[in-house]
Design an enzyme around this catalytic site. Structure first.
Site, PDB file in Angstrom:
ATOM      1  N   ILE A 240       0.828  -1.205   0.000  1.00 33.79           N
ATOM      2  CA  ILE A 240       0.000   0.000   0.000  1.00 33.79           C
ATOM      3  C   ILE A 240       0.863   1.255   0.000  1.00 33.79           C
ATOM      4  O   ILE A 240       0.604   2.210  -0.723  1.00 33.79           O
ATOM      5  CB  ILE A 240      -0.959  -0.002   1.207  1.00 33.79           C
TER       6      ILE A 240
ATOM      7  N   ASN B  28       1.892   4.838   7.363  1.00 33.08           N
ATOM      8  CA  ASN B  28       1.283   3.610   6.874  1.00 33.08           C
ATOM      9  C   ASN B  28       1.914   2.329   7.432  1.00 33.08           C
ATOM     10  O   ASN B  28       1.334   1.260   7.307  1.00 33.08           O
ATOM     11  CB  ASN B  28       1.398   3.619   5.332  1.00 33.08           C
TER      12      ASN B  28
ATOM     13  N   SER C 240      -7.826   0.753   9.442  1.00 27.56           N
ATOM     14  CA  SER C 240      -8.251  -0.492   8.808  1.00 27.56           C
ATOM     15  C   SER C 240      -9.746  -0.667   9.013  1.00 27.56           C
ATOM     16  O   SER C 240     -10.308  -0.157   9.985  1.00 27.56           O
ATOM     17  CB  SER C 240      -7.520  -1.688   9.422  1.00 27.56           C
TER      18      SER C 240
ATOM     19  N   TYR D 214      -4.342  -6.463  16.554  1.00 21.11           N
ATOM     20  CA  TYR D 214      -4.420  -5.646  15.344  1.00 21.11           C
ATOM     21  C   TYR D 214      -5.700  -4.813  15.350  1.00 21.11           C
ATOM     22  O   TYR D 214      -5.665  -3.600  15.102  1.00 21.11           O
ATOM     23  CB  TYR D 214      -4.390  -6.549  14.114  1.00 21.11           C
TER      24      TYR D 214
ATOM     25  N   LYS E 241      -5.820  -0.636  15.468  1.00 23.51           N
ATOM     26  CA  LYS E 241      -6.370   0.166  14.375  1.00 23.51           C
ATOM     27  C   LYS E 241      -7.552   1.021  14.843  1.00 23.51           C
ATOM     28  O   LYS E 241      -7.746   2.145  14.357  1.00 23.51           O
ATOM     29  CB  LYS E 241      -6.772  -0.734  13.205  1.00 23.51           C
TER      30      LYS E 241
ATOM     31  N   ILE F 106      -6.763  -5.993   1.095  1.00 22.24           N
ATOM     32  CA  ILE F 106      -6.070  -5.490  -0.079  1.00 22.24           C
ATOM     33  C   ILE F 106      -5.058  -6.533  -0.562  1.00 22.24           C
ATOM     34  O   ILE F 106      -4.247  -7.042   0.225  1.00 22.24           O
ATOM     35  CB  ILE F 106      -5.331  -4.174   0.221  1.00 22.24           C
TER      36      ILE F 106
ATOM     37  N   THR G 265      -2.023  -7.165  -1.788  1.00 21.40           N
ATOM     38  CA  THR G 265      -0.649  -6.776  -2.059  1.00 21.40           C
ATOM     39  C   THR G 265       0.145  -8.009  -2.480  1.00 21.40           C
ATOM     40  O   THR G 265      -0.302  -9.156  -2.319  1.00 21.40           O
ATOM     41  CB  THR G 265       0.013  -6.158  -0.819  1.00 21.40           C
TER      42      THR G 265
END
Length: 258
Positions: A23, A96, A148, A163, A167, A196, A198
């Site tokens: 990202i 980020n 997120s 996590y 966030k 996403i 990646t």
């Protein structure tokens, strides 16, 4: 001047943490393509140098690489100073850098919990404050934090309480700083991506079995791409978002709508 010209970032200077890949690399690419000079900030300095050389060659903008551990106050302060010294200022940043550790709560070690919180929350705080201090003293700027969709929902089937908590805290930190700095010219917003795809995600042996389940649950039936986050970040970095602060932008293909 038309809206397309107003959206450009000509003459602006900024940095992206976690910018070497994924990202961060995608948004750094968008910033440079829009006319900004950009610093690629990453713990992996070798990869950061590769990304910087690639973006500079493709866009003609000044793109530099800076190695930095975003959990170190000294390294973060030095990084911001280097951005200012080498690029000639600081108008925006995209904070980020982040990690995720999937572990059942009852099995997660305190060290694992602290590692996630330290990088995802403390690292955002440190980069926000270091960039914010410069911007407050030099006429303002725009800070973009990566939160997120996990700040809004509890992901399944993977267990990731640290996590999710980190966030959610990023969003509240974003709003708090936006209020504190609103009348002083510094805007602070966050983006909340969904799943996403990646390069690392799509090739992770741990995550590959989960992707089918995520896609089956997703209203659009697929993951997003890093490129689908570019336009919102260019908007937030530029002057057309002058009335936008304290907002969280969910870019998740409607995943959090149910």
């Amino acid at each position: 001047m038309g809206i397309i010209e107003k959206m450009k970032l000509d003459g602006k200077k900024g940095f992206v943490t976690g910018g070497a890949r994924g990202i961060g690399k995608s948004t750094a690419t968008a910033f440079a393509e829009a006319g900004a000079d950009v610093a690629i900030v990453d713990l992996d300095i070798d990869e950061a140098k590769k990304t910087a050389a690639e973006l500079s060659g493709n866009t003609g903008q000044k793109v530099i690489a800076i190695g930095c551990d975003c959990t170190s106050p000294e390294q973060v302060d030095a990084m911001v100073q280097k951005v200012v010294d080498e690029l000639g200022g600081l108008d925006f940043c995209h904070n980020n850098a982040g990690i995720c550790i999937n572990a059942p709560a009852e099995e997660m070690t305190y060290d694992q919990w602290n590692k996630v919180i330290n990088i995802n929350l403390n690292g955002i705080f440190l980069t926000d404050i270091a960039a914010g201090k410069y911007m407050l003293a030099h006429g303002g700027g725009s800070i973009i934090n990566t939160a997120s969709m996990s700040a809004h929902i509890v992901n399944v089937p993977q267990p990731q309480c640290a996590y999710n908590a980190s966030k959610a805290a990023v969003i509240q930190l974003t709003k708090s700083l936006a209020i504190e700095w609103a009348k002083r010219g510094v805007r602070v917003n966050s983006i909340s991506p969904g799943y996403i795809g990646t390069e690392l995600t799509l090739n992770s042996p741990t995550l590959i079995p989960l992707i089918e389940k995520w896609n089956a649950m997703a209203p659009l039936g697929r993951m997003g791409t890093p490129e689908e986050l570019q336009s919102i970040c260019v908007y937030l970095a530029g002057d057309t978002s002058s009335f936008t602060t304290g907002s969280d932008f969910i870019v998740d293909g409607a995943f959090t709508c149910f």
